[in-house]
Design an enzyme around this catalytic site. Structure first.
Site, PDB file in Angstrom:
ATOM      1  N   LEU A 144       0.862  -1.177   0.000  1.00 30.28           N
ATOM      2  CA  LEU A 144       0.000   0.000   0.000  1.00 30.28           C
ATOM      3  C   LEU A 144       0.899   1.227   0.000  1.00 30.28           C
ATOM      4  CD1 LEU A 144      -2.602  -0.982   2.777  1.00 30.28           C
ATOM      5  CD2 LEU A 144      -2.891  -1.189   0.298  1.00 30.28           C
ATOM      6  N   ASP A 145       0.449   2.301  -0.640  1.00 27.81           N
ATOM      7  CA  ASP A 145       1.203   3.541  -0.595  1.00 27.81           C
ATOM      8  C   ASP A 145       1.390   3.977   0.853  1.00 27.81           C
ATOM      9  OD1 ASP A 145       1.200   3.600  -3.342  1.00 27.81           O
ATOM     10  OD2 ASP A 145      -0.461   5.030  -3.499  1.00 27.81           O
ATOM     11  N   LYS A 146       2.432   4.750   1.089  1.00 29.62           N
ATOM     12  CA  LYS A 146       2.727   5.237   2.437  1.00 29.62           C
ATOM     13  C   LYS A 146       1.496   5.845   3.101  1.00 29.62           C
ATOM     14  CE  LYS A 146       5.274   8.928   4.790  1.00 29.62           C
ATOM     15  NZ  LYS A 146       6.207  10.067   4.640  1.00 29.62           N
TER      16      LYS A 146
END
Length: 340
Positions: A144-146
């Site tokens: 998942l993106d940050k």
């Protein structure tokens, strides 16, 4: 242990650049330092001349000067375990399913060598995790993106990693995999549901961004969406924002963010793909604008994750409620106007 290299410049070394002089020095060569590494040390303040820090690699040296290099201790090749709290929703001897907090980077990379999910997992699972799936990404089969929150599964054994990797590569087309995200987007599509089938690749100019590109330059990317709720109305009478569910048929970098922006409905708070919609925030009541500002990230949450257990075959399904910042923004949008 850190190393200190001291070099006295002789009379024959005049008029050389500092980086050139150091690159040719025997003591420096003994440490196997490349010229690029030397330049980085200079720019980083690790080199002094006669006690004064110098940061210019092109600086001309003079005879009789004393150059000192403070060579920092080498960083470990493998990520180190760190005591970072994890919200674990399921765990057995083969896998861990966790609810990732927004702001947590998944695996180490440039600028994020520590403080990542991988560092936390190594501390939680022990050294056995480090050999699964590569040095920098032990156990990681998807990411998942940050600044995206929500559900993530991690492998604890080689067998689980192999089977989960195959599962995510298939994207649920012939194997069992369910991934659904909740997103708050600007405006609302003119239909209740639909799909975006648009290949993604690197932006031609802004290389840190992804973009919809011709298939010859990108990879297939398909997102299915449905509208769950709409909020308020803008000056044209259309919904100012909406809550949508996005199901992934492929799993490309920034896929939902790019696809929703592509159809004219970027995510609230997305500074990368929604920059052109900043004026929309001005149509919100001040209280809602304040909540949006406080979010300080894209409003995206991995809500549902389902798959067959990689070892037992048991069907598993997990759901995660949006975190407080996401929920507060949805509540503020509801207060801004009656749902459509």
């Amino acid at each position: 242990m850190a190393t200190k290299i001291e070099i006295e410049i002789g009379a024959t070394d005049l008029s050389q650049r500092l980086d050139q002089f150091l690159s040719a020095n025997d003591a420096v060569q003994a440490e196997s330092l490349s010229r690029t590494r030397i330049q980085a040390l200079i720019e980083g303040g690790a080199v002094t001349i006669d006690g004064a820090v110098v940061r210019q690699a092109k600086l001309k040296i003079r005879g009789g000067q004393l150059v000192v290099i403070d060579l920092p201790e080498a960083a470990p090749a493998l990520p180190q375990g760190e005591a970072i709290p994890l919200n674990i929703v399921y765990e057995d001897e083969s896998i861990v399913v966790l609810d990732k907090a927004a702001g947590l980077v998944v695996h180490p990379g440039a600028g994020n060598e520590s403080g990542t999910l991988v560092n936390a997992l190594i501390a939680h699972c022990g050294e056995t995790l480090s050999g699964i799936g590569g040095v920098k990404r032990p156990g990681i089969v998807h990411r998942l993106d940050k600044d995206t929150s929500g559900l993530l599964v991690v492998a604890k054994t080689d067998a689980a990693h192999h089977r989960l990797s195959r599962l995510f590569a298939d994207h649920g087309r012939s194997l069992s995999l369910t991934r659904e995200y909740l997103a708050l987007v600007w405006g609302a599509p003119d239909r209740q549901s639909g799909s975006v089938d648009a290949p993604l690749g690197r932006h031609a100019i802004q290389r840190e961004k992804m973009a919809v590109v011709p298939i010859a330059r990108g990879r297939e990317a398909i997102t299915h969406w449905r509208v769950l709720e709409t909020f308020g109305s803008d000056r044209t009478g259309k919904p100012i924002a909406s809550l949508i569910a996005c199901a992934l048929e492929t799993g490309r970098t920034h896929q939902i963010r790019v696809h929703m922006a592509h159809i004219g409905h970027p995510l609230l708070g997305d500074k990368t793909y929604g920059a052109g919609f900043k004026t929309k925030a001005g149509q919100l009541p001040e209280s809602a604008r304040d909540v949006l500002t406080a979010l300080n990230r894209q409003a995206l949450h991995a809500h549902t994750l389902g798959f067959d257990h990689p070892v037992t075959g048991e069907p598993l399904l997990f759901e995660s409620d949006p975190p407080e910042d996401f929920a507060q923004l949805a509540a503020a949008l509801r207060r801004a106007g009656a749902p459509g």
